[in-house]
Design a protein around this motif. Structure first.
Motif, PDB file in Angstrom:
ATOM      1  N   TYR A 277       2.470  69.685 -76.848  1.00  0.00           N
ATOM      2  CA  TYR A 277       1.227  70.984 -77.369  1.00  0.00           C
ATOM      3  C   TYR A 277       1.574  72.364 -76.730  1.00  0.00           C
ATOM      4  O   TYR A 277       1.812  72.589 -75.674  1.00  0.00           O
ATOM      5  CB  TYR A 277       0.069  70.534 -76.653  1.00  0.00           C
ATOM      6  N   ILE A 278       2.057  73.113 -77.687  1.00  0.00           N
ATOM      7  CA  ILE A 278       2.276  74.520 -77.428  1.00  0.00           C
ATOM      8  C   ILE A 278       0.958  75.480 -78.152  1.00  0.00           C
ATOM      9  O   ILE A 278       0.844  75.257 -79.200  1.00  0.00           O
ATOM     10  CB  ILE A 278       3.541  74.857 -78.159  1.00  0.00           C
ATOM     11  N   PRO A 279       0.108  75.968 -77.035  1.00  0.00           N
ATOM     12  CA  PRO A 279      -0.837  76.762 -77.536  1.00  0.00           C
ATOM     13  C   PRO A 279      -0.595  77.805 -78.434  1.00  0.00           C
ATOM     14  O   PRO A 279       0.381  78.471 -78.359  1.00  0.00           O
ATOM     15  CB  PRO A 279      -1.678  77.055 -76.134  1.00  0.00           C
ATOM     16  N   SER A 280      -1.380  77.804 -79.422  1.00  0.00           N
ATOM     17  CA  SER A 280      -1.379  79.022 -80.589  1.00  0.00           C
ATOM     18  C   SER A 280      -2.332  80.036 -80.170  1.00  0.00           C
ATOM     19  O   SER A 280      -3.332  79.942 -79.243  1.00  0.00           O
ATOM     20  CB  SER A 280      -1.375  78.568 -81.936  1.00  0.00           C
ATOM     21  N   ARG A 281      -2.361  81.135 -80.786  1.00  0.00           N
ATOM     22  CA  ARG A 281      -3.531  82.048 -80.476  1.00  0.00           C
ATOM     23  C   ARG A 281      -5.058  81.420 -80.912  1.00  0.00           C
ATOM     24  O   ARG A 281      -6.055  81.609 -80.382  1.00  0.00           O
ATOM     25  CB  ARG A 281      -3.371  83.376 -81.574  1.00  0.00           C
ATOM     26  N   MET A 282      -4.982  80.568 -81.851  1.00  0.00           N
ATOM     27  CA  MET A 282      -6.017  79.630 -82.304  1.00  0.00           C
ATOM     28  C   MET A 282      -6.869  78.998 -80.982  1.00  0.00           C
ATOM     29  O   MET A 282      -7.888  78.736 -80.952  1.00  0.00           O
ATOM     30  CB  MET A 282      -5.814  79.000 -83.779  1.00  0.00           C
ATOM     31  N   SER A 283      -5.732  78.463 -80.502  1.00  0.00           N
ATOM     32  CA  SER A 283      -6.078  77.544 -79.201  1.00  0.00           C
ATOM     33  C   SER A 283      -6.944  78.537 -78.177  1.00  0.00           C
ATOM     34  O   SER A 283      -7.941  78.127 -77.755  1.00  0.00           O
ATOM     35  CB  SER A 283      -4.851  76.774 -78.625  1.00  0.00           C
ATOM     36  N   VAL A 284      -6.255  79.509 -78.066  1.00  0.00           N
ATOM     37  CA  VAL A 284      -6.864  80.563 -77.058  1.00  0.00           C
ATOM     38  C   VAL A 284      -8.230  80.909 -77.563  1.00  0.00           C
ATOM     39  O   VAL A 284      -9.150  80.927 -76.918  1.00  0.00           O
ATOM     40  CB  VAL A 284      -5.958  81.703 -76.629  1.00  0.00           C
ATOM     41  N   GLU A 285      -8.502  81.206 -78.584  1.00  0.00           N
ATOM     42  CA  GLU A 285      -9.705  81.600 -79.290  1.00  0.00           C
ATOM     43  C   GLU A 285     -10.689  80.622 -79.334  1.00  0.00           C
ATOM     44  O   GLU A 285     -11.929  80.659 -78.961  1.00  0.00           O
ATOM     45  CB  GLU A 285      -9.589  82.108 -80.717  1.00  0.00           C
ATOM     46  N   ILE A 286     -10.125  79.240 -79.423  1.00  0.00           N
ATOM     47  CA  ILE A 286     -11.282  78.013 -79.596  1.00  0.00           C
ATOM     48  C   ILE A 286     -11.560  77.790 -78.080  1.00  0.00           C
ATOM     49  O   ILE A 286     -13.020  77.626 -77.964  1.00  0.00           O
ATOM     50  CB  ILE A 286     -10.444  76.855 -80.112  1.00  0.00           C
ATOM     51  N   TYR A 287     -10.663  77.941 -77.109  1.00  0.00           N
ATOM     52  CA  TYR A 287     -11.125  77.798 -75.734  1.00  0.00           C
ATOM     53  C   TYR A 287     -12.126  78.637 -75.339  1.00  0.00           C
ATOM     54  O   TYR A 287     -13.159  78.607 -74.632  1.00  0.00           O
ATOM     55  CB  TYR A 287      -9.905  78.085 -74.755  1.00  0.00           C
ATOM     56  N   SER A 288     -12.032  79.979 -75.639  1.00  0.00           N
ATOM     57  CA  SER A 288     -12.887  81.333 -75.243  1.00  0.00           C
ATOM     58  C   SER A 288     -14.306  80.975 -75.843  1.00  0.00           C
ATOM     59  O   SER A 288     -15.180  80.996 -75.445  1.00  0.00           O
ATOM     60  CB  SER A 288     -12.118  82.595 -75.585  1.00  0.00           C
ATOM     61  N   LYS A 289     -14.251  80.607 -77.126  1.00  0.00           N
ATOM     62  CA  LYS A 289     -15.666  80.472 -77.833  1.00  0.00           C
ATOM     63  C   LYS A 289     -16.291  79.188 -77.368  1.00  0.00           C
ATOM     64  O   LYS A 289     -17.577  79.422 -76.902  1.00  0.00           O
ATOM     65  CB  LYS A 289     -15.341  80.117 -79.253  1.00  0.00           C
ATOM     66  N   LEU A 290     -15.637  78.130 -77.005  1.00  0.00           N
ATOM     67  CA  LEU A 290     -16.257  76.883 -76.418  1.00  0.00           C
ATOM     68  C   LEU A 290     -16.567  77.164 -74.989  1.00  0.00           C
ATOM     69  O   LEU A 290     -17.777  76.796 -74.584  1.00  0.00           O
ATOM     70  CB  LEU A 290     -15.282  75.851 -76.457  1.00  0.00           C
ATOM     71  N   TYR A 291     -15.797  77.858 -74.099  1.00  0.00           N
ATOM     72  CA  TYR A 291     -16.336  78.302 -72.814  1.00  0.00           C
ATOM     73  C   TYR A 291     -17.436  79.237 -72.666  1.00  0.00           C
ATOM     74  O   TYR A 291     -18.411  78.799 -72.005  1.00  0.00           O
ATOM     75  CB  TYR A 291     -15.061  78.867 -71.870  1.00  0.00           C
ATOM     76  N   LEU A 292     -17.490  80.348 -73.397  1.00  0.00           N
ATOM     77  CA  LEU A 292     -18.472  81.000 -73.616  1.00  0.00           C
ATOM     78  C   LEU A 292     -19.876  80.635 -74.102  1.00  0.00           C
ATOM     79  O   LEU A 292     -20.969  80.742 -73.376  1.00  0.00           O
ATOM     80  CB  LEU A 292     -18.296  82.326 -74.155  1.00  0.00           C
ATOM     81  N   ALA A 293     -19.621  79.577 -75.096  1.00  0.00           N
ATOM     82  CA  ALA A 293     -20.688  78.938 -75.539  1.00  0.00           C
ATOM     83  C   ALA A 293     -21.542  78.018 -74.506  1.00  0.00           C
ATOM     84  O   ALA A 293     -22.901  78.036 -74.363  1.00  0.00           O
ATOM     85  CB  ALA A 293     -20.539  78.163 -76.851  1.00  0.00           C
TER      86      ALA A 293
END
Length: 184
Positions: free
Chosen positions: A50-66
């Motif tokens: 699994y190689i994270p993409s920019r989408m992976s980083v955005e999803i992580y940030s959204k989920l963490y902040l939510a």
């Protein structure tokens, strides 16, 4: 209130986040000298990459902040009051209000680009503590419950799966069968 947030893992950013999200199986050069069947079986390790993409980083940030925002809303006077009213109404079986609220957002993209994988990796990273337990007042918080949509897309099936998963996570002694009466 900050003690709840302190129980969450620290938010990762930059290279630390990329390294935490990525998964690269170990490669052993001895495999090159093995028989064809063993080499073919080792090829299945490619599915673990699994190689994270920019989408992976955005999803992580959204989920963490939510999740962080949701936890910040816990134990305010209004939330505790609503919790007590909900409990009384459910106990009396006369409930017709809102159980609670959560932040929401949509993750949209073409099929097969890794949305589900990114969500699962982010959730695993965010929910190191599967259950947050507070002593005063005694409360157990499940930061995230992941369920799949039932094959028949029924709302009742989805609710039963959520209850089953919560029981499983809390190791509750109550059976889902007892809760079926509540849903009917």
């Amino acid at each position: 209130m900050s003690y709840i947030i302190d129980m969450m893992p620290e938010m990762k950013v930059g290279k630390e986040l990329i390294l935490s999200l990525q998964s690269l199986p170990e490669y052993d050069e001895i495999i090159c000298n093995q028989t064809a069947d063993i080499r073919l079986m080792e090829l299945s390790n490619l599915y673990n990459i699994y190689i994270p993409s920019r989408m992976s980083v955005e999803i992580y940030s959204k989920l963490y902040l939510a999740l962080l925002h949701s936890l910040q809303k816990k134990h305010t006077k209004d939330t505790v009051r609503q919790y007590n009213e909900n409990f009384k109404a459910i106990k009396q079986q006369s409930y017709n209000g809102i159980m609670g609220g959560a932040d929401s957002f949509t993750i949209i993209g073409s099929s097969g680009i890794g949305k589900s994988s990114a969500i699962n990796r982010a959730i695993n990273l965010i929910t190191e503590n599967k259950i947050i337990e507070i002593t005063r007042p005694h409360t157990k918080i499940i930061p995230c419950v992941v369920v799949q949509c039932p094959f028949d897309s029924s709302v009742k099936g989805l609710l039963l799966e959520i209850l089953r998963k919560v029981d499983e996570m809390l190791r509750s002694k109550q059976k889902v069968r007892k809760r079926k009466k509540w849903l009917q």
